[in-house]
Write a protein that holds these residues in place. Structure first.
Motif, mmCIF file in Angstrom:
data_model
loop_
_atom_site.group_PDB
_atom_site.id
_atom_site.type_symbol
_atom_site.label_atom_id
_atom_site.label_comp_id
_atom_site.label_asym_id
_atom_site.label_seq_id
_atom_site.Cartn_x
_atom_site.Cartn_y
_atom_site.Cartn_z
ATOM 1 N N LEU B 65 0.853 -1.174 0.000
ATOM 2 C CA LEU B 65 0.000 0.000 0.000
ATOM 3 C C LEU B 65 0.894 1.231 0.000
ATOM 4 O O LEU B 65 1.917 1.270 0.686
ATOM 5 N N ALA B 66 0.505 2.259 -0.739
ATOM 6 C CA ALA B 66 1.229 3.531 -0.723
ATOM 7 C C ALA B 66 0.321 4.601 -0.141
ATOM 8 O O ALA B 66 -0.890 4.589 -0.364
ATOM 9 N N LEU B 67 0.906 5.510 0.625
ATOM 10 C CA LEU B 67 0.127 6.539 1.313
ATOM 11 C C LEU B 67 0.895 7.845 1.198
ATOM 12 O O LEU B 67 2.122 7.868 1.381
ATOM 13 N N THR B 68 0.204 8.925 0.893
ATOM 14 C CA THR B 68 0.870 10.210 0.709
ATOM 15 C C THR B 68 -0.059 11.350 1.083
ATOM 16 O O THR B 68 -1.272 11.154 1.182
ATOM 17 N N THR B 69 0.491 12.533 1.300
ATOM 18 C CA THR B 69 -0.336 13.711 1.589
ATOM 19 C C THR B 69 0.332 14.966 1.047
ATOM 20 O O THR B 69 1.562 15.014 0.902
ATOM 21 N N ASP B 95 2.217 11.904 -6.668
ATOM 22 C CA ASP B 95 3.092 11.415 -5.590
ATOM 23 C C ASP B 95 2.954 9.900 -5.436
ATOM 24 O O ASP B 95 3.928 9.217 -5.102
ATOM 25 N N LEU B 96 1.755 9.379 -5.644
ATOM 26 C CA LEU B 96 1.566 7.924 -5.613
ATOM 27 C C LEU B 96 2.193 7.279 -6.846
ATOM 28 O O LEU B 96 2.925 6.292 -6.745
ATOM 29 N N VAL B 98 4.582 8.122 -8.952
ATOM 30 C CA VAL B 98 6.042 8.051 -9.105
ATOM 31 C C VAL B 98 6.680 7.003 -8.185
ATOM 32 O O VAL B 98 7.842 6.661 -8.359
ATOM 33 N N GLY B 99 5.908 6.498 -7.221
ATOM 34 C CA GLY B 99 6.389 5.388 -6.406
ATOM 35 C C GLY B 99 6.010 4.045 -7.015
ATOM 36 O O GLY B 99 6.238 2.995 -6.416
ATOM 37 N N VAL B 162 -4.275 7.056 -1.295
ATOM 38 C CA VAL B 162 -3.920 5.651 -1.091
ATOM 39 C C VAL B 162 -3.819 4.984 -2.456
ATOM 40 O O VAL B 162 -4.689 5.168 -3.307
ATOM 41 N N LEU B 171 10.985 0.780 -6.394
ATOM 42 C CA LEU B 171 11.644 2.032 -6.770
ATOM 43 C C LEU B 171 12.313 2.643 -5.549
ATOM 44 O O LEU B 171 11.706 2.773 -4.494
ATOM 45 N N PRO B 173 15.693 5.592 -4.855
ATOM 46 C CA PRO B 173 16.842 6.327 -5.406
ATOM 47 C C PRO B 173 18.189 5.773 -4.935
ATOM 48 O O PRO B 173 19.210 6.013 -5.580
ATOM 49 N N ARG B 233 10.411 10.650 -9.766
ATOM 50 C CA ARG B 233 9.825 11.645 -8.866
ATOM 51 C C ARG B 233 9.222 12.755 -9.720
ATOM 52 O O ARG B 233 9.769 13.075 -10.784
ATOM 53 N N ASP B 234 8.102 13.336 -9.255
ATOM 54 C CA ASP B 234 7.536 14.466 -9.987
ATOM 55 C C ASP B 234 8.230 15.740 -9.516
ATOM 56 O O ASP B 234 8.493 15.919 -8.323
ATOM 57 N N GLU B 246 17.774 15.694 -4.617
ATOM 58 C CA GLU B 246 17.279 14.658 -3.700
ATOM 59 C C GLU B 246 17.808 13.283 -4.114
ATOM 60 O O GLU B 246 18.238 12.493 -3.267
#
Lengths: 351, 351
Positions: B65-69, B95-96, B98-99, B162, B171, B173, B233-234, B246
């Motif tokens: 699961l991916a989670l971002t804000t 953001d989701l 690119v992962g 989500v 992925l 870096p 990454r965006d 980064e």
């Protein structure tokens, strides 16, 4: 506060929101210092655009995912019994918990006003990190924006939360039936009154503390006592009256309450009398209401009272067979009073 | 705009944030009208404290699961090619993406200033709903707070997202290797320049549009072409230079860029010259950078160019065997220039 060095810069600058060097510094030296190392979130520490984690080990067959969000704009930022950071953790943990979910992961978005003292931000972050540890949730992703002086008031926080709902629980206010018992986990209005007190407009003799706390262990104990609980909700903004009206509207039922059964602290009653407020509409940050089949009410109530979060739990009324949707309060003097949705806004920026 | 009646009240009142009658009205007549019915989210329409959904059918063995804000405070709220609502959807979707995640669910928190025209809010909500539909993500939970006049600037939005990351994609870096190719999905600086233009401080002859768009179909096509992509990454706030720094920092590598390979539109170059801005640091809202094993670079680039989001994709440099972390640009004139993290904040409130 932790024992480490506080973040060196005295106040928030526009550059803290640039995405560049100063942003990175704030993330490393303030957010990660508390949420990453102490908070032990390797996901956050990766500083990627998103957190990734295995959910499979947490999910059993039929389990569902719960997702929620809440923004916090309370003023002042600190008050007796809590602060905006604790609220931001507890509010989202509780929104998950009342749906039967085990809270797991939080995201956290800050909007900061240029000129905010970094010491203030750090106090809030330390408090959030402690609240997250206590509640056993992990802050896995975050974001910070900075706006110029005057474009925001100090500090706003958004949290979103992910939890896991066991397959057995299907909480839904539409399942409410006549005869069901209405349970309340404790005294009402403590948070609202504490924030009013912190605004310094009153000279109160009795100290009032916010009830800000995480309720997921309480909800777990309640569901263990009866997986047939119809629904639960935490009585935040808008207070007990608002939650009961939401239940009544969803179920199309009439809810009958007994005023004398609803616990209100003396200090809170005092604030309400002074300001002409109704405790039924006053915000709480650590109280929930549950509707439970009558046959299970004693068992659930006993489970609630066995925990500190539910020590003052009470059965405050029943679902009526009468015409709904309506919430009706039988007062201590025997009169019946219709309790509607809050009209207007009695206390802005309470959470 | 949709064909339904607009929300009847002319401006946001404190009562819209009370949790009471007026809050409910705003939720029903504005948010649910667009996110619920048109947006077809039964979860949101339940108006519960949290959304719940089955994830099991979406998850294969080993999927994560991916989670971002992300919070959005852009000013002005509307600009050529987008608005704060589209940004709030695209930013979190990207953001989701690119992962390596397939974006699925969004939450949405509004902080509104008393007095905001509801017509403005409705335009933003309509735009968010359309962006969510286009991106095939569901807005499943929301929250609205109102602060008094002067305590915020119009309208801020937080979104959390989500998504599901297929097991095959790891992925990171830190996996970057010397010899890897650095790919960019298109022209840089369009969003930053469009917002500057919308602020009306310049009288530009060339119309510049924000590149705000969802990139998850592009990332899916790229990963299908090579599941060995090291990282993506965006390039939002802080621009291309920030993302590359980064990557360099995470991997401890030196990245070598060719200036003439980096596409910049004429209008964007013009804005940069006028204002002394560097397009490398200008924000994008629909561009990504990927580091790819050299052997796979042509295949990934072809997959990018085959999609509208990646039509102008280019290989802009390589990972060096030289000492890192560093980002070094070979200019059109053959000089080498070190590209550091952004110092200060060249354009506040760009997203």
């Amino acid at each position: 506060m932790s024992t480490r060095q506080p973040y060196a810069r005295p106040s928030i600058e526009m550059a803290h929101g640039s995405g560049g060097k100063r942003s990175r510094e704030l993330t490393d030296e303030l957010f990660l210092a508390h949420f990453g190392a102490d908070g032990a979130s390797p996901e956050l520490a990766r500083l990627d655009d998103q957190a990734r984690f295995d959910l499979a080990p947490l999910l059993a067959l039929g389990d569902r995912l719960a997702l929620t969000t809440d923004s916090f704009v309370v003023t002042p930022l600190f008050f007796r019994g809590g602060d905006i950071g604790r609220l931001a953790v507890h509010g989202t943990v509780n929104d998950l918990a009342v749906g039967g979910a085990l809270p797991r992961y939080l995201t956290c978005g800050f909007i900061l006003e240029e000129g905010l003292a970094t010491e203030t931000l750090e106090r809030v972050v330390v408090s959030m990190a402690a609240a997250a540890r206590e509640a056993e949730v992990e802050i896995v992703a975050g974001d910070t924006k900075v706006v110029p002086r005057g474009a925001a008031d100090g500090l706003f926080i958004n949290t979103a939360g992910v939890g896991v709902v066991p397959a057995a629980y299907r909480l839904d206010p539409r399942s409410i039936q006549p005869g069901d018992s209405i349970l309340l986990s404790g005294t009402i209005g403590d948070h609202g009154a504490a924030v009013v007190d912190a605004r310094g407009e009153l000279a109160l003799e009795i100290e009032i503390e916010s009830d800000s706390m995480a309720l997921h262990r309480l909800t777990a104990a309640m569901l263990a006592a009866s997986p047939r609980i119809r629904c639960m909700r935490d009585a935040t903004r808008g207070g007990l009256a608002t939650v009961l009206n939401e239940f009544a509207l969803s179920a199309g039922r009439r809810l009958d309450l007994r005023e004398e059964a609803i616990p209100v602290r003396e200090g809170v009653s005092g604030v309400c009398e002074l300001l002409g407020l109704d405790p039924l509409y006053l915000a709480n940050e650590g109280k929930l209401v549950a509707v439970v089949p009558a046959a299970d009410a004693d068992a659930v109530l006993a489970a609630m009272r066995a925990r500190p979060e539910g020590r003052d739990a009470a059965c405050i009324g029943e679902v009526s067979a009468g015409r709904g949707p309506a919430v009706v309060l039988r007062t201590t003097f025997g009169a019946e009073r219709r309790v509607g949705l809050l009209v207007g806004d009695q206390l802005p920026r309470i959470c």
